[in-house]
Design a protein around this motif. Structure first.
Motif, PDB file in Angstrom:
ATOM      1  N   ALA A   1       8.191  -3.450  -5.854  1.00 30.21           N
ATOM      2  CA  ALA A   1       7.111  -3.869  -6.760  1.00 30.21           C
ATOM      3  C   ALA A   1       7.542  -5.102  -7.541  1.00 30.21           C
ATOM      4  O   ALA A   1       8.718  -5.286  -7.877  1.00 30.21           O
ATOM      5  CB  ALA A   1       6.754  -2.741  -7.710  1.00 30.21           C
ATOM      6  N   GLU A   2       6.559  -5.960  -7.848  1.00 31.68           N
ATOM      7  CA  GLU A   2       6.814  -7.160  -8.639  1.00 31.68           C
ATOM      8  C   GLU A   2       5.941  -7.117  -9.889  1.00 31.68           C
ATOM      9  O   GLU A   2       4.873  -6.499  -9.896  1.00 31.68           O
ATOM     10  CB  GLU A   2       6.505  -8.419  -7.820  1.00 31.68           C
ATOM     11  CG  GLU A   2       7.374  -8.567  -6.576  1.00 31.68           C
ATOM     12  CD  GLU A   2       6.957  -9.765  -5.736  1.00 31.68           C
ATOM     13  OE1 GLU A   2       6.088 -10.537  -6.199  1.00 31.68           O
ATOM     14  OE2 GLU A   2       7.488  -9.923  -4.626  1.00 31.68           O
ATOM     15  N   PHE A   3       6.392  -7.826 -10.932  1.00 37.80           N
ATOM     16  CA  PHE A   3       5.693  -7.798 -12.208  1.00 37.80           C
ATOM     17  C   PHE A   3       5.408  -9.210 -12.700  1.00 37.80           C
ATOM     18  O   PHE A   3       6.176 -10.132 -12.476  1.00 37.80           O
ATOM     19  CB  PHE A   3       6.537  -7.070 -13.271  1.00 37.80           C
ATOM     20  CG  PHE A   3       7.027  -5.716 -12.833  1.00 37.80           C
ATOM     21  CD1 PHE A   3       6.201  -4.612 -12.911  1.00 37.80           C
ATOM     22  CD2 PHE A   3       8.309  -5.557 -12.327  1.00 37.80           C
ATOM     23  CE1 PHE A   3       6.647  -3.369 -12.511  1.00 37.80           C
ATOM     24  CE2 PHE A   3       8.763  -4.314 -11.921  1.00 37.80           C
ATOM     25  CZ  PHE A   3       7.928  -3.216 -12.006  1.00 37.80           C
ATOM     26  N   GLU A   4       4.281  -9.332 -13.379  1.00 35.73           N
ATOM     27  CA  GLU A   4       3.927 -10.590 -14.051  1.00 35.73           C
ATOM     28  C   GLU A   4       3.445 -10.250 -15.462  1.00 35.73           C
ATOM     29  O   GLU A   4       2.438  -9.579 -15.640  1.00 35.73           O
ATOM     30  CB  GLU A   4       2.813 -11.321 -13.294  1.00 35.73           C
ATOM     31  CG  GLU A   4       2.417 -12.634 -13.950  1.00 35.73           C
ATOM     32  CD  GLU A   4       1.250 -13.304 -13.252  1.00 35.73           C
ATOM     33  OE1 GLU A   4       0.871 -14.397 -13.685  1.00 35.73           O
ATOM     34  OE2 GLU A   4       0.704 -12.716 -12.275  1.00 35.73           O
TER      35      GLU A   4
ATOM     36  N   ARG B   1      -2.180  -7.239  -0.752  1.00 36.68           N
ATOM     37  CA  ARG B   1      -1.365  -6.340  -1.569  1.00 36.68           C
ATOM     38  C   ARG B   1      -2.277  -5.705  -2.612  1.00 36.68           C
ATOM     39  O   ARG B   1      -3.434  -6.074  -2.757  1.00 36.68           O
ATOM     40  CB  ARG B   1      -0.244  -7.123  -2.276  1.00 36.68           C
ATOM     41  CG  ARG B   1       0.815  -7.661  -1.355  1.00 36.68           C
ATOM     42  CD  ARG B   1       2.031  -8.125  -2.166  1.00 36.68           C
ATOM     43  NE  ARG B   1       1.737  -9.237  -3.044  1.00 36.68           N
ATOM     44  CZ  ARG B   1       2.610  -9.752  -3.912  1.00 36.68           C
ATOM     45  NH1 ARG B   1       3.821  -9.224  -4.011  1.00 36.68           N
ATOM     46  NH2 ARG B   1       2.280 -10.777  -4.671  1.00 36.68           N
ATOM     47  N   VAL B   2      -1.732  -4.743  -3.293  1.00 39.17           N
ATOM     48  CA  VAL B   2      -2.489  -4.128  -4.384  1.00 39.17           C
ATOM     49  C   VAL B   2      -1.996  -4.741  -5.699  1.00 39.17           C
ATOM     50  O   VAL B   2      -0.794  -4.840  -5.939  1.00 39.17           O
ATOM     51  CB  VAL B   2      -2.293  -2.595  -4.414  1.00 39.17           C
ATOM     52  CG1 VAL B   2      -3.175  -1.980  -5.498  1.00 39.17           C
ATOM     53  CG2 VAL B   2      -2.598  -1.986  -3.061  1.00 39.17           C
TER      54      VAL B   2
ATOM     55  N   SER C   1      -7.610  -3.023 -14.361  1.00 45.23           N
ATOM     56  CA  SER C   1      -8.273  -3.238 -13.068  1.00 45.23           C
ATOM     57  C   SER C   1      -7.282  -2.996 -11.938  1.00 45.23           C
ATOM     58  O   SER C   1      -6.058  -3.067 -12.133  1.00 45.23           O
ATOM     59  CB  SER C   1      -8.820  -4.673 -12.971  1.00 45.23           C
ATOM     60  OG  SER C   1      -7.755  -5.620 -13.003  1.00 45.23           O
ATOM     61  N   THR C   2      -7.820  -2.707 -10.746  1.00 43.53           N
ATOM     62  CA  THR C   2      -7.011  -2.556  -9.535  1.00 43.53           C
ATOM     63  C   THR C   2      -7.707  -3.298  -8.400  1.00 43.53           C
ATOM     64  O   THR C   2      -8.871  -3.019  -8.100  1.00 43.53           O
ATOM     65  CB  THR C   2      -6.835  -1.076  -9.150  1.00 43.53           C
ATOM     66  OG1 THR C   2      -6.298  -0.352 -10.271  1.00 43.53           O
ATOM     67  CG2 THR C   2      -5.890  -0.938  -7.974  1.00 43.53           C
ATOM     68  N   ASP C   3      -7.020  -4.267  -7.808  1.00 46.49           N
ATOM     69  CA  ASP C   3      -7.590  -5.059  -6.708  1.00 46.49           C
ATOM     70  C   ASP C   3      -6.828  -4.765  -5.421  1.00 46.49           C
ATOM     71  O   ASP C   3      -5.590  -4.835  -5.383  1.00 46.49           O
ATOM     72  CB  ASP C   3      -7.508  -6.561  -7.020  1.00 46.49           C
ATOM     73  CG  ASP C   3      -8.402  -6.967  -8.185  1.00 46.49           C
ATOM     74  OD1 ASP C   3      -9.466  -6.350  -8.337  1.00 46.49           O
ATOM     75  OD2 ASP C   3      -8.020  -7.882  -8.937  1.00 46.49           O
ATOM     76  N   TYR C   4      -7.578  -4.463  -4.373  1.00 49.78           N
ATOM     77  CA  TYR C   4      -6.980  -4.166  -3.074  1.00 49.78           C
ATOM     78  C   TYR C   4      -7.254  -5.331  -2.135  1.00 49.78           C
ATOM     79  O   TYR C   4      -8.377  -5.528  -1.667  1.00 49.78           O
ATOM     80  CB  TYR C   4      -7.567  -2.869  -2.503  1.00 49.78           C
ATOM     81  CG  TYR C   4      -7.267  -1.637  -3.332  1.00 49.78           C
ATOM     82  CD1 TYR C   4      -6.141  -0.862  -3.073  1.00 49.78           C
ATOM     83  CD2 TYR C   4      -8.107  -1.256  -4.368  1.00 49.78           C
ATOM     84  CE1 TYR C   4      -5.863   0.277  -3.836  1.00 49.78           C
ATOM     85  CE2 TYR C   4      -7.839  -0.124  -5.134  1.00 49.78           C
ATOM     86  CZ  TYR C   4      -6.715   0.635  -4.858  1.00 49.78           C
ATOM     87  OH  TYR C   4      -6.443   1.755  -5.614  1.00 49.78           O
ATOM     88  N   THR C   5      -6.235  -6.128  -1.863  1.00 48.84           N
ATOM     89  CA  THR C   5      -6.354  -7.234  -0.899  1.00 48.84           C
ATOM     90  C   THR C   5      -5.198  -7.075   0.101  1.00 48.84           C
ATOM     91  O   THR C   5      -4.997  -5.988   0.630  1.00 48.84           O
ATOM     92  CB  THR C   5      -6.295  -8.598  -1.621  1.00 48.84           C
ATOM     93  OG1 THR C   5      -5.109  -8.654  -2.432  1.00 48.84           O
ATOM     94  CG2 THR C   5      -7.507  -8.774  -2.522  1.00 48.84           C
TER      95      THR C   5
ATOM     96  N   TYR D   1       0.820  -1.217   0.000  1.00 46.78           N
ATOM     97  CA  TYR D   1       0.000   0.000   0.000  1.00 46.78           C
ATOM     98  C   TYR D   1       0.856   1.270   0.000  1.00 46.78           C
ATOM     99  O   TYR D   1       0.399   2.325  -0.426  1.00 46.78           O
ATOM    100  CB  TYR D   1      -0.966  -0.015   1.199  1.00 46.78           C
ATOM    101  CG  TYR D   1      -2.180  -0.888   0.946  1.00 46.78           C
ATOM    102  CD1 TYR D   1      -3.384  -0.343   0.534  1.00 46.78           C
ATOM    103  CD2 TYR D   1      -2.100  -2.267   1.098  1.00 46.78           C
ATOM    104  CE1 TYR D   1      -4.490  -1.137   0.279  1.00 46.78           C
ATOM    105  CE2 TYR D   1      -3.197  -3.084   0.845  1.00 46.78           C
ATOM    106  CZ  TYR D   1      -4.385  -2.509   0.429  1.00 46.78           C
ATOM    107  OH  TYR D   1      -5.475  -3.314   0.166  1.00 46.78           O
ATOM    108  N   ASN D   2       2.097   1.142   0.453  1.00 45.86           N
ATOM    109  CA  ASN D   2       2.971   2.319   0.438  1.00 45.86           C
ATOM    110  C   ASN D   2       3.401   2.686  -0.976  1.00 45.86           C
ATOM    111  O   ASN D   2       3.692   3.849  -1.256  1.00 45.86           O
ATOM    112  CB  ASN D   2       4.224   2.045   1.288  1.00 45.86           C
ATOM    113  CG  ASN D   2       3.907   1.931   2.767  1.00 45.86           C
ATOM    114  OD1 ASN D   2       2.991   2.589   3.256  1.00 45.86           O
ATOM    115  ND2 ASN D   2       4.654   1.084   3.473  1.00 45.86           N
ATOM    116  N   GLY D   3       3.407   1.710  -1.883  1.00 44.93           N
ATOM    117  CA  GLY D   3       3.915   1.950  -3.225  1.00 44.93           C
ATOM    118  C   GLY D   3       2.855   2.299  -4.252  1.00 44.93           C
ATOM    119  O   GLY D   3       3.177   2.794  -5.342  1.00 44.93           O
ATOM    120  N   ILE D   4       1.576   2.075  -3.934  1.00 42.76           N
ATOM    121  CA  ILE D   4       0.539   2.231  -4.958  1.00 42.76           C
ATOM    122  C   ILE D   4       0.421   3.673  -5.455  1.00 42.76           C
ATOM    123  O   ILE D   4       0.177   3.921  -6.642  1.00 42.76           O
ATOM    124  CB  ILE D   4      -0.839   1.717  -4.457  1.00 42.76           C
ATOM    125  CG1 ILE D   4      -1.870   1.768  -5.591  1.00 42.76           C
ATOM    126  CG2 ILE D   4      -1.295   2.484  -3.238  1.00 42.76           C
ATOM    127  CD1 ILE D   4      -1.513   0.944  -6.802  1.00 42.76           C
TER     128      ILE D   4
END
Length: 215
Positions: A195-198, A168-169, A162-166, A143-146
């Motif tokens: 941050a991580e990427f897929e 992590r974001v 889309s943006t999902d908040y669980t 949440y600090n990086g969003i």
């Protein structure tokens, strides 16, 4: 990155020259068979017209191009129509121009102008988009990086899906393929590598009337 310019939705345009009606009908096609079927449909629809001239281009490099004067003097209809399509930079498109004869001969120059203008009118009433090779990806952050990521995305050419908040974001986006590496690098630097990427897939996408189209 260069895109591919296509007709997303076909349209129709009409001009009148010395009482002759020229009706242009534009249709997106994916193969020569599609084009032939469309041409036959137009000939059936306008069965009572004197001429149903056509032109089409197929392939991202216009590997296939065909045209027909359908009884008009050679070079006065099909070739000018094809020249308009090629000049527009469009791919995978077919146009049929139907002529209802008005009783007055137009001459070679008049026919070339009329058929060219009819195609231009048909294209003007079509929805044309540029589809660009893009990457669909997910970005995982705390949440600090969003906030930093949303700022970067906002000034980039990325499209947020889309943006999902669980716990992590998770942000899913579409980004032009050529901009993918630069965007990832900027986000890594902004979040100190947290941050991580897929990378999900590569696909063509475009925008029309505010709508994102994925091909």
């Amino acid at each position: 990155m260069d895109g591919v310019k296509i007709v997303y939705q076909g349209g129709e345009g009409e001009i009148v020259e010395k009482k002759s009606r020229f009706i242009a009908t534009v249709c997106p096609v994916n193969s020569e068979q599609d084009a032939v079927q469309f041409i036959e449909q137009m000939k059936k629809k306008y069965w009572d017209a004197r001429h149903n001239c056509h032109a089409f281009v197929i392939g991202e490099r216009n590997e296939v191009s065909r045209c027909s004067d359908d009884g008009e003097p050679s070079g006065t209809a099909g070739k000018p129509m094809l020249d308009v399509l090629l000049g527009s930079g469009l791919h995978n498109v077919c146009v049929v121009v139907t002529r209802y004869f008005g009783g007055t001969l137009l001459g070679t120059g008049g026919l070339v102008r009329a058929y060219s203008q009819a195609v231009q009118e048909g294209l003007a009433n079509s929805v044309i988009v540029e589809k660009i090779m893009s990457c669909r990806m997910k970005i995982y952050t705390d949440y600090n990086g969003i906030g930093k990521i949303q700022y970067i995305l906002g000034k980039s050419r990325a499209i947020t899906v889309s943006t999902d908040y669980t716990e992590r974001v998770v942000v899913e986006i579409l980004i032009e393929k050529g901009l993918f590496d630069g965007l990832c690098k900027e986000i890594v630097e902004a979040t100190s590598g947290k941050a991580e990427f897929e990378k999900l897939e590569e696909c063509y996408c475009a925008a029309a009337d505010g709508e994102v189209i994925v091909f």
